[in-house]
Design a protein around this motif. Structure first.
Motif, PDB file in Angstrom:
ATOM      1  N   MET A 195      -7.013  11.670  -1.919  1.00  0.00           N
ATOM      2  CA  MET A 195      -7.716  10.554  -1.306  1.00  0.00           C
ATOM      3  C   MET A 195      -9.205  10.877  -1.278  1.00  0.00           C
ATOM      4  O   MET A 195      -9.602  12.012  -0.974  1.00  0.00           O
ATOM      5  CB  MET A 195      -7.201  10.302   0.111  1.00  0.00           C
TER       6      MET A 195
ATOM      7  N   ASN B 113      -5.326  14.996   2.576  1.00  0.00           N
ATOM      8  CA  ASN B 113      -5.026  15.575   1.266  1.00  0.00           C
ATOM      9  C   ASN B 113      -4.151  16.821   1.392  1.00  0.00           C
ATOM     10  O   ASN B 113      -3.268  17.060   0.552  1.00  0.00           O
ATOM     11  CB  ASN B 113      -6.325  15.922   0.533  1.00  0.00           C
TER      12      ASN B 113
ATOM     13  N   GLU C  81       1.748   6.671  -6.903  1.00  0.00           N
ATOM     14  CA  GLU C  81       0.688   7.562  -7.364  1.00  0.00           C
ATOM     15  C   GLU C  81       1.047   9.020  -7.124  1.00  0.00           C
ATOM     16  O   GLU C  81       0.732   9.897  -7.934  1.00  0.00           O
ATOM     17  CB  GLU C  81      -0.628   7.223  -6.658  1.00  0.00           C
ATOM     18  N   LEU C  82       1.702   9.314  -6.013  1.00  0.00           N
ATOM     19  CA  LEU C  82       2.137  10.682  -5.755  1.00  0.00           C
ATOM     20  C   LEU C  82       3.134  11.152  -6.807  1.00  0.00           C
ATOM     21  O   LEU C  82       3.141  12.317  -7.207  1.00  0.00           O
ATOM     22  CB  LEU C  82       2.773  10.776  -4.361  1.00  0.00           C
TER      23      LEU C  82
ATOM     24  N   VAL D 260       0.838  -1.203   0.000  1.00  0.00           N
ATOM     25  CA  VAL D 260       0.000   0.000   0.000  1.00  0.00           C
ATOM     26  C   VAL D 260       0.870   1.250   0.000  1.00  0.00           C
ATOM     27  O   VAL D 260       0.604   2.222  -0.720  1.00  0.00           O
ATOM     28  CB  VAL D 260      -0.952  -0.015   1.210  1.00  0.00           C
ATOM     29  N   ARG D 261       1.920   1.255   0.809  1.00  0.00           N
ATOM     30  CA  ARG D 261       2.827   2.414   0.831  1.00  0.00           C
ATOM     31  C   ARG D 261       3.505   2.607  -0.519  1.00  0.00           C
ATOM     32  O   ARG D 261       3.663   3.745  -0.989  1.00  0.00           O
ATOM     33  CB  ARG D 261       3.879   2.220   1.932  1.00  0.00           C
TER      34      ARG D 261
ATOM     35  N   LEU E 181      -0.658  15.592   1.998  1.00  0.00           N
ATOM     36  CA  LEU E 181      -0.083  15.050   0.769  1.00  0.00           C
ATOM     37  C   LEU E 181       0.392  16.169  -0.150  1.00  0.00           C
ATOM     38  O   LEU E 181       1.477  16.080  -0.751  1.00  0.00           O
ATOM     39  CB  LEU E 181      -1.103  14.179   0.042  1.00  0.00           C
TER      40      LEU E 181
ATOM     41  N   GLN F 240       2.332   1.696  -3.455  1.00  0.00           N
ATOM     42  CA  GLN F 240       1.320   2.208  -4.382  1.00  0.00           C
ATOM     43  C   GLN F 240       1.070   3.693  -4.151  1.00  0.00           C
ATOM     44  O   GLN F 240       0.940   4.470  -5.116  1.00  0.00           O
ATOM     45  CB  GLN F 240       0.013   1.425  -4.199  1.00  0.00           C
ATOM     46  N   LEU F 241       1.013   4.101  -2.900  1.00  0.00           N
ATOM     47  CA  LEU F 241       0.782   5.513  -2.578  1.00  0.00           C
ATOM     48  C   LEU F 241       1.934   6.380  -3.079  1.00  0.00           C
ATOM     49  O   LEU F 241       1.713   7.441  -3.683  1.00  0.00           O
ATOM     50  CB  LEU F 241       0.605   5.675  -1.073  1.00  0.00           C
TER      51      LEU F 241
END
Length: 364
Positions: free
Chosen positions: A53, A191, A44-45, A37-38, A194, A40-41
């Protein structure tokens, strides 16, 4: 084991054999999932500068499951409050959870210390329990205090949602609306963080992805089996076509396959971007379809009109009369003496038809 059956009797130590689904393996699986998950995050960033999100869509599977679970939970809370005397056990737990969420949202800097101390003083669970025993507990006063803190924390766009909580008279709906608004506020905080941290994360994103992927590969050596198959098939295809096989041509052909073909097993190295490849594939098919339509159109009615000036000259022989420094042409008796004018009408009709079709297709 003489009869061929598995022996489940306790061992010499008197303990039963350990289940393969033990807590250690579950912890390892959970840790691996968190790492994924990390990863993937972070990816995407790096790829999507507008990444945000969002709450799960109500019509999605996650959204539907969430609605079912929440409906069952709030029904149990309502059943407790409708008892005589009311059972506030669920309410106390929810108020304690609301308090913890508010404390997480309040900044820890000096500016937030006053608000944190205020929340700790007012939202005293022990005091609420005493009020329940004395039948003086007022959930509305608690909700009004929570709303005032939420208004100080939320973005201006959420003010109307938070203020609407005070319009409810049903205690269950009040608690439910508070948690719904808190979810939105927490989402806004995530958000915002991020967006704030994205420049710093981008500077280390590539190295971070490499390290995380290397860690996942060490835990599971077979994590690249699909990627190896994907590249091997590409190499075989290039050799069958007598193409030059180099690392560059292999990668170009392999990624082109992801766009042009439907790969049954998505390679692990491209799994995080598979949605982008699908989108590119759709765009490619749309371009091919449009190009095919244009080709059929050209073959059916002739080449397209390249310049409007050419069409104007053909349609209006006196087109150049309005141009400066151009001697006026003598057009008397032209239509009766020039035999080439006999071709004007079919040419004009063909060009008008072309323009109408192209305009209908929104090409011109």
């Amino acid at each position: 084991m003489a009869d061929g059956k598995r022996d489940h009797s306790p061992g010499p130590s008197g303990k039963s054999p350990r289940s393969p689904y033990n807590s250690e393996r579950m912890d390892e699986a959970t840790a691996a999932l968190e790492e994924q998950v990390r990863l993937q995050l972070a990816h995407e960033l790096y790829m999507n500068e507008d990444m945000e999100m969002n709450m799960p869509h109500p019509e999605s599977i996650v959204g539907q499951v969430k609605q079912i679970v929440h409906r069952a939970f709030w029904d149990s809370v309502r059943a407790g409050l409708e008892k005589s005397p009311p059972d506030y056990e669920h309410c106390i737990r929810l108020i304690l959870e609301i308090k913890e969420i508010l404390l997480d949202l309040i900044p820890t800097a000096s500016g937030g210390q006053k608000m944190r101390s205020q929340v700790n003083e007012v939202m005293d669970v022990d005091l609420y329990k005493q009020q329940i025993e004395n039948d003086t507990f007022d959930l509305r006063s608690v909700s009004q205090f929570v709303v005032s803190i939420m208004l100080a924390l939320c973005a201006p766009a959420r003010d109307s949602t938070v203020r609407a909580i005070s319009d409810n008279n049903d205690p269950v709906e009040i608690l439910r609306a508070i948690f719904s608004a808190l979810d939105l506020i927490r989402l806004d905080f995530v958000n915002y963080q991020l967006r704030t941290l994205r420049p710093t994360l981008l500077a280390h994103s590539v190295q971070y992805e490499q390290d995380k992927f290397r860690t996942l590969l060490q835990r599971n050596p077979s994590a690249l089996d699909k990627t190896r198959t994907w590249l091997s098939d590409t190499v075989n295809t290039l050799r069958n076509l007598n193409e030059v096989v180099t690392p560059t041509t292999i990668l170009q052909a392999a990624f082109w396959r992801l766009i042009e073909e439907e790969v049954s097993d998505v390679p692990e190295t491209a799994a995080m971007d598979i949605a982008r490849y699908v989108s590119l594939s759709k765009e490619l098919k749309a371009v091919v379809f449009a190009a095919s339509c244009i080709l059929i159109l050209q073959n059916g009615i002739g080449p397209p009109v390249q310049q409007d000036s050419f069409a104007n000259k053909t349609i209006n022989p006196a087109y150049e009369d309005d141009k400066p420094n151009t001697p006026r042409r003598q057009t008397q008796h032209t239509e009766t003496t020039n035999p080439t004018n006999l071709d004007y009408k079919p040419t004009i009709l063909r060009q008008q038809t072309q323009r109408q079709i192209l305009r209908a297709l929104k090409i011109s």
